[in-house]
Design an enzyme around this catalytic site. Structure first.
Site, PDB file in Angstrom:
ATOM      1  N   ARG A 104     -38.352  42.712  83.042  1.00  7.38           N
ATOM      2  CA  ARG A 104     -39.693  43.221  82.804  1.00  7.38           C
ATOM      3  C   ARG A 104     -40.075  44.105  83.968  1.00  7.38           C
ATOM      4  O   ARG A 104     -40.107  43.647  85.113  1.00  7.38           O
ATOM      5  CB  ARG A 104     -40.638  42.023  82.689  1.00  7.38           C
ATOM      6  CG  ARG A 104     -41.907  42.310  81.997  1.00  7.38           C
ATOM      7  CD  ARG A 104     -42.660  41.038  81.731  1.00  7.38           C
ATOM      8  NE  ARG A 104     -43.150  40.408  82.948  1.00  7.38           N
ATOM      9  CZ  ARG A 104     -44.145  39.544  82.970  1.00  7.38           C
ATOM     10  NH1 ARG A 104     -44.741  39.184  81.860  1.00  7.38           N
ATOM     11  NH2 ARG A 104     -44.546  39.016  84.108  1.00  7.38           N
ATOM     12  N   THR A 108     -45.060  48.494  84.677  1.00 12.95           N
ATOM     13  CA  THR A 108     -45.496  48.729  83.293  1.00 12.95           C
ATOM     14  C   THR A 108     -45.519  47.449  82.464  1.00 12.95           C
ATOM     15  O   THR A 108     -46.137  47.405  81.402  1.00 12.95           O
ATOM     16  CB  THR A 108     -44.543  49.711  82.589  1.00 12.95           C
ATOM     17  OG1 THR A 108     -43.261  49.077  82.483  1.00 12.95           O
ATOM     18  CG2 THR A 108     -44.389  51.007  83.366  1.00 12.95           C
ATOM     19  N   ASP A 200     -42.083  32.248  88.457  1.00 11.93           N
ATOM     20  CA  ASP A 200     -41.018  33.137  87.959  1.00 11.93           C
ATOM     21  C   ASP A 200     -39.762  32.298  87.672  1.00 11.93           C
ATOM     22  O   ASP A 200     -39.119  31.761  88.582  1.00 11.93           O
ATOM     23  CB  ASP A 200     -40.715  34.202  89.019  1.00 11.93           C
ATOM     24  CG  ASP A 200     -39.739  35.239  88.499  1.00 11.93           C
ATOM     25  OD1 ASP A 200     -40.076  36.430  88.498  1.00 11.93           O
ATOM     26  OD2 ASP A 200     -38.619  34.851  88.096  1.00 11.93           O
ATOM     27  N   ASP A 203     -36.428  33.405  89.426  1.00 16.57           N
ATOM     28  CA  ASP A 203     -36.431  33.105  90.860  1.00 16.57           C
ATOM     29  C   ASP A 203     -36.273  31.620  91.110  1.00 16.57           C
ATOM     30  O   ASP A 203     -35.557  31.199  92.026  1.00 16.57           O
ATOM     31  CB  ASP A 203     -37.742  33.597  91.498  1.00 16.57           C
ATOM     32  CG  ASP A 203     -37.750  35.108  91.681  1.00 16.57           C
ATOM     33  OD1 ASP A 203     -36.674  35.730  91.581  1.00 16.57           O
ATOM     34  OD2 ASP A 203     -38.842  35.667  91.911  1.00 16.57           O
TER      35      ASP A 203
HETATM   36  C1  PRP Z   1     -38.922  36.736  82.598  1.00 17.28           C
HETATM   37  C2  PRP Z   1     -38.571  35.720  81.546  1.00 17.28           C
HETATM   38  C3  PRP Z   1     -38.655  36.527  80.281  1.00 17.28           C
HETATM   39  C4  PRP Z   1     -39.776  37.491  80.576  1.00 17.28           C
HETATM   40  C5  PRP Z   1     -41.018  37.027  79.886  1.00 17.28           C
HETATM   41  O1  PRP Z   1     -37.824  37.534  82.891  1.00 17.28           O
HETATM   42  O2  PRP Z   1     -37.328  35.112  81.750  1.00 17.28           O
HETATM   43  O3  PRP Z   1     -37.465  37.209  79.961  1.00 17.28           O
HETATM   44  O4  PRP Z   1     -39.986  37.459  81.996  1.00 17.28           O
HETATM   45  O5  PRP Z   1     -42.025  37.957  80.005  1.00 17.28           O
HETATM   46  P1  PRP Z   1     -42.577  38.809  78.765  1.00 17.28           P
HETATM   47  O6  PRP Z   1     -42.762  37.834  77.657  1.00 17.28           O
HETATM   48  O7  PRP Z   1     -43.879  39.333  79.278  1.00 17.28           O
HETATM   49  O8  PRP Z   1     -41.601  39.872  78.461  1.00 17.28           O
HETATM   50  P2  PRP Z   1     -37.890  38.670  84.013  1.00 17.28           P
HETATM   51  O9  PRP Z   1     -38.352  39.958  83.443  1.00 17.28           O
HETATM   52  O10 PRP Z   1     -38.666  38.145  85.200  1.00 17.28           O
HETATM   53  O11 PRP Z   1     -36.373  38.893  84.371  1.00 17.28           O
HETATM   54  P3  PRP Z   1     -35.318  37.882  85.058  1.00 17.28           P
HETATM   55  O12 PRP Z   1     -35.027  36.812  84.045  1.00 17.28           O
HETATM   56  O13 PRP Z   1     -34.156  38.761  85.286  1.00 17.28           O
HETATM   57  O14 PRP Z   1     -35.914  37.326  86.310  1.00 17.28           O
HETATM   58  N1  URA Z   2     -41.820  35.588  83.508  1.00 21.50           N
HETATM   59  C1  URA Z   2     -41.740  34.463  84.253  1.00 21.50           C
HETATM   60  O1  URA Z   2     -40.669  34.130  84.781  1.00 21.50           O
HETATM   61  N2  URA Z   2     -42.847  33.730  84.415  1.00 21.50           N
HETATM   62  C2  URA Z   2     -44.027  34.052  83.849  1.00 21.50           C
HETATM   63  O2  URA Z   2     -45.017  33.325  84.032  1.00 21.50           O
HETATM   64  C3  URA Z   2     -44.094  35.235  83.080  1.00 21.50           C
HETATM   65  C4  URA Z   2     -42.965  35.975  82.918  1.00 21.50           C
END
Ligand code: PRP
Ligand code: URA
Length: 209
Positions: A104, A108, A200, A203
């Site tokens: 994400r 944006t 997160d 993380d």
């Molecule tokens: C997180 C999570 C989802 C997304 C959810 O991933 O694992 O994929 O955010 O958010 P949304 O519903 O608003 O799209 P992230 O983008 O942080 O990537 P990562 O798993 O690589 O840390």
């Molecule tokens: N992605 C995450 O990992 N946590 C949130 O709360 C939202 C998006």
């Protein structure tokens, strides 16, 4: 909210509390996410079709049931979805695993695609898309569209924690996709993080910050 299943089993709820806790470190977080995914696999496969076969016990022949129907696929949304794969596979070890890479964009909040590798026969499989967090729904919607564009027709989405906004977004964009979650939280904050959520997920799983 039909076709949205909130799994309120006490073991799942207990484990969700453990991963919400900011004092839970990555090792325990990973272990508990795996356990929750295993429990959710049990629920999400509840309606799989069965067929009767003959089996010979040490005592006599009898009829007994085995899984019938389509083969399964597990599709984690990278990166955090990876944390749910082993738990799912421990109950459905014959499933194939495909990967969809999305992150994400922090400015944006739009999902950016960077990887896709799916089983070659994806159109013949019942697919379970896994991602711990369903926030705005942007990532899940993009991943589902991504795999539909490659021929998938049977998709379920399994997330640990959802915001109402994310559930609504997926219901609107993909009404054919059943959604399974362990909790639907209160709301999103200004950075589209789930409140109360667990922070997160990527993380916390992988110890990055
Ligand atoms: C997180 C999570 C989802 C997304 C959810 O991933 O694992 O994929 O955010 O958010 P949304 O519903 O608003 O799209 P992230 O983008 O942080 O990537 P990562 O798993 O690589 O840390
Ligand atoms: N992605 C995450 O990992 N946590 C949130 O709360 C939202 C998006």
């Amino acid at each position: 909210m039909d076709k949205v299943f909130v799994m309120d089993h006490p073991l799942i709820q207990h484990k969700i509390t453990l991963i919400r806790d900011k004092n839970t470190g990555s090792k325990e977080f990973r272990e508990v996410v795996k356990e929750i995914a295993m429990l959710m696999a049990y629920e999400v496969t509840r309606n799989l079709p069965l067929e009767e076969v003959e089996v010979e016990t040490p005592v006599c022949k009898t009829k007994s049931k085995v899984l019938a129907g389509r083969k399964l696929g597990i599709i984690p949304i990278l990166r955090a979805g990876l944390g749910m794969v082993d738990g799912m596979l421990s109950l459905i070890p014959a499933a194939k695993v495909g990967h969809v890479g999305l992150y994400r964009d922090p400015e944006t909040l739009e999902p950016v695609e960077y990887y896709c590798k799916l089983p070659a026969d994806v159109e013949e499989r019942d697919l379970i898309v896994v991602d711990p967090m369903l926030a705005t729904g942007g990532s899940a919607n993009a991943a589902i569209q991504f795999i539909k564009d490659r021929g998938a027709t049977s998709i379920r989405l399994v997330c640990l924690i959802a915001a109402p906004e994310g559930v609504k977004a997926v219901r609107e964009a993909h009404p054919d996709v059943d959604i399974y979650v362990a909790a639907v939280d209160e709301k999103l904050n200004d950075h589209a993080y789930i409140i109360p959520g667990l922070g997160d997920a990527g993380d916390r799983l992988f110890g990055t910050k």
